[in-house]
Structure formats: C-alpha cells, structure tokens
Design an enzyme around this catalytic site. Structure first.
Site, mmCIF file in Angstrom:
data_model
loop_
_atom_site.group_PDB
_atom_site.id
_atom_site.type_symbol
_atom_site.label_atom_id
_atom_site.label_comp_id
_atom_site.label_asym_id
_atom_site.label_seq_id
_atom_site.Cartn_x
_atom_site.Cartn_y
_atom_site.Cartn_z
ATOM 1 N N GLY A 47 -3.885 -30.569 13.265
ATOM 2 C CA GLY A 47 -2.891 -28.936 13.716
ATOM 3 C C GLY A 47 -2.365 -29.285 12.336
ATOM 4 C CD GLU A 69 -2.822 -24.751 6.429
ATOM 5 O OE1 GLU A 69 -2.410 -25.527 6.899
ATOM 6 O OE2 GLU A 69 -4.090 -25.208 6.464
ATOM 7 C CB CYS A 106 -8.357 -26.794 8.192
ATOM 8 S SG CYS A 106 -9.655 -27.329 8.540
ATOM 9 C CE LYS A 116 -0.911 -29.704 23.631
ATOM 10 N NZ LYS A 116 -1.031 -28.049 23.963
ATOM 11 C CD GLU A 169 -9.207 -36.395 10.757
ATOM 12 O OE1 GLU A 169 -8.792 -35.312 9.471
ATOM 13 O OE2 GLU A 169 -9.286 -37.143 10.958
HETATM 14 P P1 NAD Z 1 0.024 -26.607 15.273
HETATM 15 O O1 NAD Z 1 0.739 -28.358 14.762
HETATM 16 O O2 NAD Z 1 0.298 -25.987 15.904
HETATM 17 O O3 NAD Z 1 -0.933 -27.396 16.946
HETATM 18 C C1 NAD Z 1 -1.964 -28.002 17.423
HETATM 19 C C2 NAD Z 1 -1.690 -28.428 18.404
HETATM 20 O O4 NAD Z 1 -0.669 -29.739 18.905
HETATM 21 C C3 NAD Z 1 -1.462 -27.592 20.100
HETATM 22 O O5 NAD Z 1 -2.165 -28.105 20.924
HETATM 23 C C4 NAD Z 1 0.289 -27.758 20.083
HETATM 24 O O6 NAD Z 1 0.359 -27.143 20.971
HETATM 25 C C5 NAD Z 1 -0.067 -29.441 20.295
HETATM 26 N N1 NAD Z 1 1.794 -29.609 19.968
HETATM 27 C C6 NAD Z 1 2.418 -28.566 19.231
HETATM 28 N N2 NAD Z 1 3.543 -29.802 18.955
HETATM 29 C C7 NAD Z 1 3.312 -31.097 19.831
HETATM 30 C C8 NAD Z 1 4.156 -32.254 20.178
HETATM 31 N N3 NAD Z 1 4.950 -31.902 19.344
HETATM 32 N N4 NAD Z 1 3.488 -32.587 20.900
HETATM 33 C C9 NAD Z 1 1.950 -33.256 21.100
HETATM 34 N N5 NAD Z 1 1.235 -31.730 20.269
HETATM 35 C C10 NAD Z 1 2.021 -30.933 19.996
HETATM 36 O O7 NAD Z 1 -1.361 -26.162 14.359
HETATM 37 P P2 NAD Z 1 -2.605 -24.601 14.783
HETATM 38 O O8 NAD Z 1 -1.252 -24.045 14.752
HETATM 39 O O9 NAD Z 1 -2.523 -24.972 15.659
HETATM 40 O O10 NAD Z 1 -3.027 -24.952 13.824
HETATM 41 C C11 NAD Z 1 -3.309 -24.464 13.003
HETATM 42 C C12 NAD Z 1 -3.469 -26.158 11.713
HETATM 43 O O11 NAD Z 1 -4.379 -26.977 12.056
HETATM 44 C C13 NAD Z 1 -4.121 -25.503 10.755
HETATM 45 O O12 NAD Z 1 -2.743 -26.007 9.410
HETATM 46 C C14 NAD Z 1 -5.204 -25.849 10.452
HETATM 47 O O13 NAD Z 1 -4.993 -26.579 8.687
HETATM 48 C C15 NAD Z 1 -5.318 -27.414 11.162
HETATM 49 N N6 NAD Z 1 -6.936 -27.522 10.584
HETATM 50 C C16 NAD Z 1 -7.051 -28.286 10.606
HETATM 51 C C17 NAD Z 1 -8.075 -29.364 10.620
HETATM 52 C C18 NAD Z 1 -8.859 -30.512 9.997
HETATM 53 O O14 NAD Z 1 -10.137 -30.812 10.626
HETATM 54 N N7 NAD Z 1 -7.912 -30.884 9.015
HETATM 55 C C19 NAD Z 1 -9.009 -28.419 11.455
HETATM 56 C C20 NAD Z 1 -8.545 -27.067 12.174
HETATM 57 C C21 NAD Z 1 -7.080 -27.195 12.047
#
Ligand code: NAD
Length: 516
Positions: free
Chosen positions: A239, A399, A295, A186, A261
């Site tokens: 995320g 962040e 991130c 997803k 993560e």
């Molecule tokens: P987000 O949490 O908004 O979304 C991430 C994913 O989760 C998307 O695919 C979204 O559709 C899905 N999602 C949202 N709600 C959900 C639910 N209730 N159930 C299942 N899936 C759900 O994050 P974003 O804005 O897409 O990404 C940015 C974040 O990701 C930042 O905080 C960044 O630091 C983090 N990130 C972390 C790493 C790492 O390696 N630690 C790498 C890249 C990004």
C-alpha cells in the site's frame, strides 16, 4: 469509493473459523463501481472484535493442527487446485474485478492468468523447502547431524491495496499457504470483491478450517488489532508509504516480522537513438495503463534533449486519443480512477504542478461532460502531460498514482545526468531504460537504484523473479524464491549421535550457598 452504514449485507463477507459470518458491529460498507458511481453491493465492515476472533481461530489452528508440520508436498496440490479453479472461473472473476476497480476486462483477465501462474509457480517452488540442508565441514564433529529445516512463521496478516486487488493478495496468500501458515486476509475496503470470491475458491480447493480467514474492513476498523496483536507473527502489507510507516510502528511493540511493499515514482529514461514511434508507444503504455494507478508506472519521462520535442509531441497526441470508458466495453482502452477521493487527490496534484510552474500540455481535468456524457458519473481523469518539470517539484517527487506524466530533459550524451535524475527519488521501485545502444542501456540499467528495471520495454514481470523496492518503496521481496522466504523461519537442528559427557563443571569449586 465506499461508504459505511448499517444497511445489512446481503451475504456475510467475513470468513472466520470456517464460517461465513456478519460483523459483530453490524456495520456495512457499500461498494461502488467507479465507472458510473453506482452501488455494486454491500459488504460487512469488520470490527476489532471480529479481528480478535480471526486471530484466536488462526492461532488455535496453527498451534493444534498438523498443518504447519506437513511437508510442502502435501499442501502444494491444493495450490494447483486453486490455479485450476481460477481458470475455471476466469470470466466471473474478471468481471468482478472490472466492476470493482474500473480497469478493462482485458487487464482483469491478464490478472487472473497472472495469479494462476503464481499459484502454479509456488506449488512447484515450495517443494524445494522440503529438503533438509545438511551442514558439514570444519567445526562440526562427524558424530553430529547438523542441518537446517524450514518452519512456517505462524499467523500471517496479509493486507492488500485497491489497484491490483486479486494480484496483490495472491502474491501473499499463495506462498503463505504453501509454507503452512495460517492467514488472515484484509483486502482494501475500496475493492474487496475479488478477494471474497478468491476465499470461496480457496475453501473449495480444500484448505482446512482455520488456515484461512477473511476480514473485509477499512484499515482503521481492524488495522491496530491486527498489527499490534501478540498472537500475530507476521504482517505483509502492500500500500501507500504513510500507511506502511504506521504499520511498521505498530509491529514494533511485538517485534513481529513485517514486510512492506510501498509506492514508487518511477523514471523512464529515453535516449535519442530510439525509433520515435516505438518510443512514443513505450512511454504512453508505461504511464497511462490502468489510468496510472500502477505502483511501477513510468510516471517520470527523462528524455535526451535532441529527441524530446518530437517525442513529447507524439506522446501528447497519443494521450489525446486514449479511449476511456466502461471497462466491460471491449473498446475501452482505460477506465476511471478508483474513487471520488482518489480523483480529488489527482486533481489536487494538477493544481500543485501548475502552481510550481510545470507546463500543462494535455489533460489536467476530467473529460468534458458535454462531449462525453457517458463518462460524467464516473471518476474519469484525462491522461495528462506536464513539461518543463524540475526535480525539486512535488509533481516530480511524489506519487500521484494517477494518469500524469512529468517530463525532465538531459543534455545529449549526458548519461550521468540521466542516471542522476532517475535515482533522485526517495522511492526505488521500478524504472526503464530505452536505447538501441545495448551496451549503454545495460550500463545505465545496472546503475539504477530500483527494484525492477526494464530495458527496451516496460512493466513485464514473472512470478519466478523477485519484486520489491529500494529506499522508501519497501523492505521486502514478493514473488520468486525470496517471496517464499518471507513466510518461513529457518531452524538449525544439531543432533549428536554419540553423546559424551561435556565435563565442563567438575564439582571442585567452593560451595555456593543461596542467600536465604
Ligand atoms: P493504502 O496504504 O491506503 O491502503 C492499503 C491497505 O492498507 C488497505 O487494505 C487499507 O485498508 C489498509 N490500511 C490502511 N490503514 C491501515 C492500518 N492502520 N492498519 C492496517 N491496514 C491499514 O494504499 P492504497 O491507496 O490502497 O494503495 C495504493 C498504494 O499502494 C500506492 O502507494 C501504490 O504505489 C502502492 N502499491 C505498491 C505496490 C508494490 O508492489 N510496491 C503494489 C501495488 C500498490
């Protein structure tokens, strides 16, 4: 940015049970190019019913096929094939990624090379799992064959964010498939296009029907079905912190394996013995690459007092000259933010920082539309530096995920204070230590409570080493051999080669009659 509608998708974008299908809901989503806010395409918005169908297919395949029981050596050639296909289509994929995310083509090409290396690494690394580990020694009779073997976990849901769409999904799907799981991918609803293309390559490489599923959808449309379902065995999520917390809670009911993560607020410590020009380049690259939507970006500069003014002046000057533009233009050094919603979030943080008393040195707004009309339709935000930041400020603690650098200073020679500031975060994803004094740099790096620490550089990684966070940055590790461990169960097998009667129950006790 995306929006949902009922306009039909030109091609189906859900891959379920070996078929490309439209969503049962008939809902669709328009995918937007963040460079100019133009529509790229329309994709399917999966619903709970589609998610259920994907789970049923994955579960049936996992339970009834021989996929899970094959040796990794039989599956790994498929990973090598994917690596070849990624290289064959590198330019196509890079262009898709750039249009979808806004990042420069150079960065997108690096991403394709990086994920090629990930597939190749796991094609080799997973072979080690085929060997049984013999367990011998005290307490194990010689007549017994005791060993541990590895099984796949089962049905794995892989959820990725928008900033590195291809990279983040590949970090999950390569080890998951190498170890014989059935996966449901997803991608982020904001940037799903490279994952749709990747799915086509995985199919072309020959992964069997049922091992592979794709749901394009927002989290709310399919998230609860995927994460709460009893037939899903594992959720691997990358995320934001709030979503990560929700997902952990959703997984609790079925006690499924769940790795998250999450975000970071990453310190970059600069000591005064650094060469100034070099340090300016280091700090600017660490924070402003991909407009700060990384991130692990070095968003907190922690600098030794005696070099601070000069270093900050140099950083500000360099930030002023970063060339923003269309990622497809080879002259662009950085692109826009990913969406209007994200732009609004970053703008809000600037307001918060000003209200908290941080001093804005450069940026803090969208580019001037008169001076830069070519950027005015997109979601651009200027590289921004705030001085006089305190550790209590939200701009230092939270962040922003945008091109914002905060500056904190420490007194000359006060290494302890630098370490204290760097560790003073709820997160713990990454950090940097810059100093010509190698012994000091090593000493400080060892003390940082962060998952990746770079000394005299910033941001490099390799598929061969683990990636993940301390604290609220997450609870798992991707890449490296531990990245493979996330997707396997370890089974202890104890085989008695000379069975003897145990004789525990001798049949000499009183008759135990059941009460009728
Ligand atoms: P987000 O949490 O908004 O979304 C991430 C994913 O989760 C998307 O695919 C979204 O559709 C899905 N999602 C949202 N709600 C959900 C639910 N209730 N159930 C299942 N899936 C759900 O994050 P974003 O804005 O897409 O990404 C940015 C974040 O990701 C930042 O905080 C960044 O630091 C983090 N990130 C972390 C790493 C790492 O390696 N630690 C790498 C890249 C990004």
């Amino acid at each position: 940015m995306t929006s949902t509608s009922t306009a039909p998708a030109p091609e189906p974008t859900l891959y379920i049970d070996g078929k490309w299908v439209h969503s049962k809901s008939r809902h669709t989503r328009t995918i937007i190019n963040p460079f100019d806010n133009s529509a790229i395409t329309t994709i399917d918005e999966a619903c709970a019913e589609d998610a259920e169908a994907a789970i049923v297919s994955a579960k049936k395949f996992f339970d009834t096929s021989d996929w899970a029981h094959k040796k990794c050596a039989e599956r790994c050639p498929l990973l090598q094939k994917v690596a070849d296909l990624l290289q064959r289509d590198k330019e196509i994929i890079a262009e898709i990624e750039t249009k979808d995310t806004g990042k420069t083509l150079t960065e997108s090409r690096i991403d394709v090379d990086d994920v090629t290396a990930v597939f190749r690494y796991y094609a080799e690394e997973a072979l080690k799992l085929d060997a049984e580990k013999q367990i011998a020694g005290e307490g194990i009779p010689e007549t017994v064959n005791s060993r541990t073997v590895h099984d796949p976990v089962g049905v794995c849901v892989l959820i990725a964010p928008w900033n590195y769409p291809l990279l983040q999904i590949c970090w999950k799907v390569a080890p998951a498939l190498a170890t014989g799981n059935a996966v449901i991918m997803k991608p982020s609803e904001v940037t799903p296009l490279s994952t749709i293309y990747l799915t086509k390559l995985l199919i072309e490489a020959g992964f069997p029907t049922g091992s592979l599923h794709l749901l394009t959808a927002g989290g709310a449309s399919v998230g609860p079905t995927l994460t709460e379902h009893r037939d899903v065995d594992l959720v691997s999520f990358t995320g934001g912190l709030d979503t990560g917390r929700r997902i952990i809670q959703s997984c609790a009911g079925t006690v499924k394996r769940c790795t998250v993560e999450l975000g970071g607020k990453n310190p970059n410590i600069v000591f005064s013995d650094c060469d100034l020009d070099w340090a300016i380049d280091n700090v600017v690259t660490a924070v402003f690459l991909h407009s700060g939507q990384v991130c692990s970006s070095g968003a907190r500069l922690i600098v030794e007092e005696s070099i601070a003014d000069e270093l900050i002046a140099g950083v500000v000057e360099k930030a002023r000259h970063i060339k923003m533009g269309n990622g497809l233009n080879p002259e662009s050094e950085t692109g826009p933010l990913v969406s209007a919603a994200h732009l609004a979030k970053v703008e809000e943080y600037v307001k918060i920082a000003k209200a908290e008393g941080a001093k804005l040195l450069v940026g803090g707004s969208r580019p001037d539309p008169i001076a830069h009309p070519e950027l005015s339709n997109g979601f651009f935000f200027l590289p921004t530096v705030f001085d006089r930041c305190e550790r209590s400020m939200r701009i230092v603690r939270e962040e922003t995920f945008g091109p914002i650098l905060t500056v904190e200073r420490f007194k000359d020679g006060d290494e302890e204070h630098a370490i204290f500031l760097a560790n003073d975060t709820k997160y713990g994803l990454a950090g940097g230590v810059q100093s010509k004094d190698v012994a000091r740099a090593e000493r400080v790096a060892r003390r940082l409570r962060h998952g990746s620490v770079w000394t005299n550089t910033y941001g490099s990684y390799t598929p061969r080493a683990e990636w993940g966070g301390f604290g609220l940055s997450g609870n798992g590790r991707e890449l490296g051999s531990k990245g493979l461990d996330e997707y396997i169960e370890t089974k202890h097998m104890w085989t008695e080669n000379k069975p003897v009667k145990v004789g525990w129950f001798k049949g000499q006790g009183p008759l135990l009659k059941p009460k009728l």
